[in-house]
Every structure is written in structure tokens, then in C-alpha cells.
Write a protein that holds these residues in place. Sequence first.
Motif, short mmCIF file in Angstrom:
data_model
loop_
_atom_site.label_atom_id
_atom_site.label_comp_id
_atom_site.label_asym_id
_atom_site.label_seq_id
_atom_site.Cartn_x
_atom_site.Cartn_y
_atom_site.Cartn_z
N VAL A 1 47.87 14.55 19.58
CA VAL A 1 46.48 14.18 19.33
C VAL A 1 46.41 13.15 18.21
O VAL A 1 45.69 12.14 18.31
CB VAL A 1 45.64 15.42 18.97
N GLU A 2 47.16 13.39 17.14
CA GLU A 2 47.12 12.46 16.00
C GLU A 2 47.68 11.10 16.38
O GLU A 2 47.17 10.06 15.93
CB GLU A 2 47.88 13.05 14.82
N GLU A 3 48.73 11.07 17.18
CA GLU A 3 49.30 9.79 17.62
C GLU A 3 48.31 9.02 18.47
O GLU A 3 48.18 7.79 18.35
CB GLU A 3 50.59 10.04 18.39
N ALA A 4 47.60 9.72 19.36
CA ALA A 4 46.60 9.06 20.21
C ALA A 4 45.47 8.48 19.37
O ALA A 4 45.05 7.34 19.57
CB ALA A 4 46.06 10.05 21.23
N LYS A 5 44.99 9.26 18.42
CA LYS A 5 43.91 8.77 17.55
C LYS A 5 44.37 7.55 16.75
O LYS A 5 43.65 6.55 16.65
CB LYS A 5 43.46 9.88 16.59
N ALA A 6 45.55 7.65 16.16
CA ALA A 6 46.06 6.55 15.34
C ALA A 6 46.23 5.28 16.16
O ALA A 6 45.93 4.17 15.68
CB ALA A 6 47.39 6.95 14.70
N ALA A 7 46.71 5.41 17.39
CA ALA A 7 46.91 4.23 18.24
C ALA A 7 45.59 3.54 18.55
O ALA A 7 45.49 2.30 18.51
CB ALA A 7 47.62 4.64 19.52
N VAL A 8 44.56 4.33 18.89
CA VAL A 8 43.25 3.74 19.21
C VAL A 8 42.64 3.08 17.98
O VAL A 8 42.13 1.95 18.04
CB VAL A 8 42.31 4.83 19.76
N ILE A 9 42.68 3.76 16.85
CA ILE A 9 42.10 3.20 15.62
C ILE A 9 42.82 1.92 15.24
O ILE A 9 42.19 0.92 14.87
CB ILE A 9 42.18 4.24 14.48
N SER A 10 44.14 1.90 15.34
CA SER A 10 44.90 0.70 15.00
C SER A 10 44.55 -0.47 15.91
O SER A 10 44.34 -1.59 15.45
CB SER A 10 46.39 1.00 15.08
N ALA A 11 44.46 -0.21 17.22
CA ALA A 11 44.17 -1.29 18.18
C ALA A 11 42.78 -1.87 17.97
O ALA A 11 42.60 -3.10 17.98
CB ALA A 11 44.32 -0.76 19.60
N LEU A 12 41.80 -1.00 17.76
CA LEU A 12 40.43 -1.50 17.58
C LEU A 12 40.25 -2.17 16.23
O LEU A 12 39.52 -3.17 16.11
CB LEU A 12 39.44 -0.34 17.74
N THR A 13 40.91 -1.67 15.20
CA THR A 13 40.81 -2.29 13.87
C THR A 13 41.40 -3.68 13.88
O THR A 13 40.86 -4.62 13.29
CB THR A 13 41.52 -1.41 12.83
N GLU A 14 42.54 -3.83 14.54
CA GLU A 14 43.17 -5.15 14.64
C GLU A 14 42.28 -6.13 15.40
O GLU A 14 42.19 -7.31 15.05
CB GLU A 14 44.53 -5.02 15.32
N TRP A 15 41.64 -5.65 16.46
CA TRP A 15 40.76 -6.51 17.25
C TRP A 15 39.52 -6.91 16.46
O TRP A 15 39.10 -8.07 16.48
CB TRP A 15 40.38 -5.78 18.53
N LEU A 16 38.92 -5.95 15.77
CA LEU A 16 37.68 -6.20 15.02
C LEU A 16 38.00 -6.75 13.63
O LEU A 16 37.63 -6.18 12.61
CB LEU A 16 36.87 -4.91 14.91
N SER A 17 38.69 -7.86 13.60
CA SER A 17 39.13 -8.45 12.33
C SER A 17 38.48 -9.82 12.14
O SER A 17 38.48 -10.65 13.06
CB SER A 17 40.64 -8.61 12.33
N PRO A 18 37.93 -10.10 10.97
CA PRO A 18 37.36 -11.43 10.71
C PRO A 18 38.39 -12.55 10.83
O PRO A 18 38.03 -13.70 11.05
CB PRO A 18 36.84 -11.32 9.27
N ALA B 175 39.27 -2.21 27.66
CA ALA B 175 40.55 -2.87 27.94
C ALA B 175 41.57 -2.62 26.83
O ALA B 175 42.76 -2.40 27.10
CB ALA B 175 40.34 -4.36 28.14
N ARG B 176 41.11 -2.64 25.58
CA ARG B 176 42.04 -2.45 24.47
C ARG B 176 42.49 -1.01 24.31
O ARG B 176 43.59 -0.75 23.82
CB ARG B 176 41.41 -2.97 23.18
N VAL B 177 41.65 -0.08 24.71
CA VAL B 177 42.01 1.34 24.57
C VAL B 177 42.86 1.80 25.76
O VAL B 177 43.89 2.46 25.59
CB VAL B 177 40.75 2.21 24.44
N ILE B 178 42.43 1.47 26.96
CA ILE B 178 43.09 2.00 28.15
C ILE B 178 44.48 1.41 28.33
O ILE B 178 45.34 1.97 29.03
CB ILE B 178 42.22 1.75 29.41
N GLY B 179 44.75 0.28 27.68
CA GLY B 179 46.07 -0.34 27.80
C GLY B 179 47.11 0.25 26.87
O GLY B 179 48.28 -0.15 26.92
N LEU B 180 46.73 1.20 26.03
CA LEU B 180 47.68 1.80 25.09
C LEU B 180 48.55 2.83 25.79
O LEU B 180 48.05 3.62 26.59
CB LEU B 180 46.92 2.46 23.93
#
Length: 381
Positions: free
Chosen positions: A310-327, A343-348
Motif C-alpha cells: 500500500v505504501e509503495e503504491a501511494k508513494a509512486a502515485v504521489i511522486s508521479a503527480l508531483t513531478e508532473w505538477l511542477s512549475p 494517464a500518469r497514474v494508470i501507467g505506473l
Amino acid sequence: MTTEFSEPQDIPELESLNLLEFGGEQDLVSTAIQHAQNALPEWTPRDSSTEVVLLESLALILGVEALALQSVGEEVTEQLMGLYGVTRHDGFNTEGQICFQVNGTEPLTVIPAGTRVRYEIEETDETVDFLTTEDATIVTAETLFGYAAIEAEDSGIEGNGIPVGTVLELVDTNILVDEVTISQATYGGESEESDESFRSRASAALSRMSNSLVIPDNFTAAMLMDPRVGRAMTLDIYNPSGTPKTPAPGHVTVAVADQFGEPLNAEVLADLQEVINRQALASLQVHLIAPTYTPVNIAVTVKRSLNSTVEEAKAAVISALTEWLSPATWEWVSKVDKNQITARVIGLPEITALDSTPADIALTGDAPLARAGTITVTVSN
């Protein structure tokens, strides 16, 4: 800044010749032998035969020449761009402050500017040398402590973030000093500009060969030629002080940010304003503004893969979205599209399904840039 000098995002890529893509000497020999066999089917290559030795000798010569030619393009580019005022950014030296503790054997102790102290990085055993930039004068009847500003001898990020209280080595011998410690955490070091970043700025310069700024792309390229600017977007016929969404003929507005998409300080903005005013048509009024940053909060529900916790799944999603939502990389669009989130979540690899996702999120204001806010991930299995 405390990170590497990164490549700007909003400029055309400068193509470079890569002679090494054809391989090394052995690859050249193999290709030549294959060609000879195709042209002369009756010929059989043998080790140490005259033909093979000649091919190997020629490949050795060509290999050296290819390496030499590979470096020519970079050198020519750097020299050529220097004629246009585009030079490689040397980086910044780390700064900070240190405290000298003296033993009080002399009534007055003056530790001169230029005194060398050293910090050892435990993880790598590398060292960073600092030099004081001012004298430290200590009247020992009043105190045994004196302070001086320091600057790293070389540019780079290695000396950043040394915490207060860290003990440094005094390289220049001084029998009056008992100890040297950091009194202000070090900051501001930046490495020399990378080849990729320099080529990107060179491309920006070459994309506008006219001295006058006329069309919107000219203004964007002009700002991206400056090493202090990493993001730029031009809003044509727009006055930020006027009526929103109302065309303003004669006005051009350019949103600028640094290499990491963060706002530039007022002093840099004022300097850039003078630069762009000198280059723009006299009939145009040019405005420089900061982008509009919007924190984006996202809540998603996912199913994890069987080989992920569960923690690995959460960390992967948070990391992918944080990287995408970057100025630093956001593409100036005014909407966080739910399909892009999907697209960014389901591809993990840690995720097998996306049960819920938010609706489209609007980014308001001039020149919008997204910034990751609170990202909530619920794992349903």
C-alpha cells in the motif's frame, strides 16, 4: 539555488552531430568486412590477412578522427554563440558565515580576509574549501568570538546546506584560533551550466536573428537568452494592468521565471525590463510579470498491483503527480486535465486500476503554472 543548472523547457532543441552513433573501431571493421563480402562473394576474411589488417588499421585512424571531430562541434558552437553574447554560465560559489573562537592570548586578534577553511563531506570524503571575504577583528577583553563571511573557492552545489555549528578545518595555521564553526548555513552554490542547458540557450538566440523584438516568439526567445531565465511565455496585445481578457493593442506582456519555474526577484525583473525595452519596437509597451501559480490538490483512489505494498503504491502515485505538477515543466495550459491525471497514474507499474479521479481543475490568472498541492491517495485493495 541548490540544484544543478537545468535545461530550459520552452525553446527549440538545438540538433548536434553525433559521430559516435556509428560505433567504435570494431564496429567500423565489421561494417567494412560485411560490405566487402557483399561486393566480393568469393572473398573469405581471415584474421591477420592483408585485407583485414588494412581494414583494422584504417578503422583505428578513423576512430581517433571521429573522436576529434565530435569535440569540434561543441567548441565551434560555444565560440560562435560568444559573438552573440551567449556565454556559458559559470555557476555560483556557495556563501555563508563562520565563527572563529580564539584563545585570548592576545588582546586583539585580526584574522585576515582570504583565510582558508575546509569542510569535509563525510559521505564522499571530498572537501570544499572556503575563503573569508572580510577581516574578523576580535577584542579578547570583550569576547572570544569573531565572525566573517565566507565564499567557496569554486562554484558548485557541494558546499550548500552545511548546518550551523558544523566544525571546519582551519587550513591556514593560526595559533590564536581554537575552533572554526559555521554560524550561518551555507547557501547559493550552483554548478557550471550543463552542455544541454547551454545548447538550449544557444538555440533560443539563433531562433531570433533580428535585433528588434516584433512577434511574440521574439520576446520569449529574448528572455530565454538570459541565463537567469528558464521559463518564459509571451501574451500578445495584453496589458496586465488593464481590463482582464480585453485586447490591448500596443502592449506585450512576458511572464518569466527562473530555471526551476520559480519567481525572479524584483532586482532581476527590473534589469530584464531594461534589457527588453531596449530591444523592443519603440511603439510597443512591454510588461514583465511573474507567472500565476496555482496549488493543485488531487485525490485519487487506486488499486495496487499484487507485488506492491500500500505504501509503495501511494508513494509512486504521489511522486508521479508531483513531478508532473511542477512549475519547472508545466506547459502553460490553464487546465489540469483529468485524462492526463489518469494517464500518469494508470501507467505506473505499482497500479493496476484507477477507481476515482477528480474532475478537470482550472488554473486561473495570467501565464498559469501548476504547483503540486495536497495529493491524497486511497488504495482500495
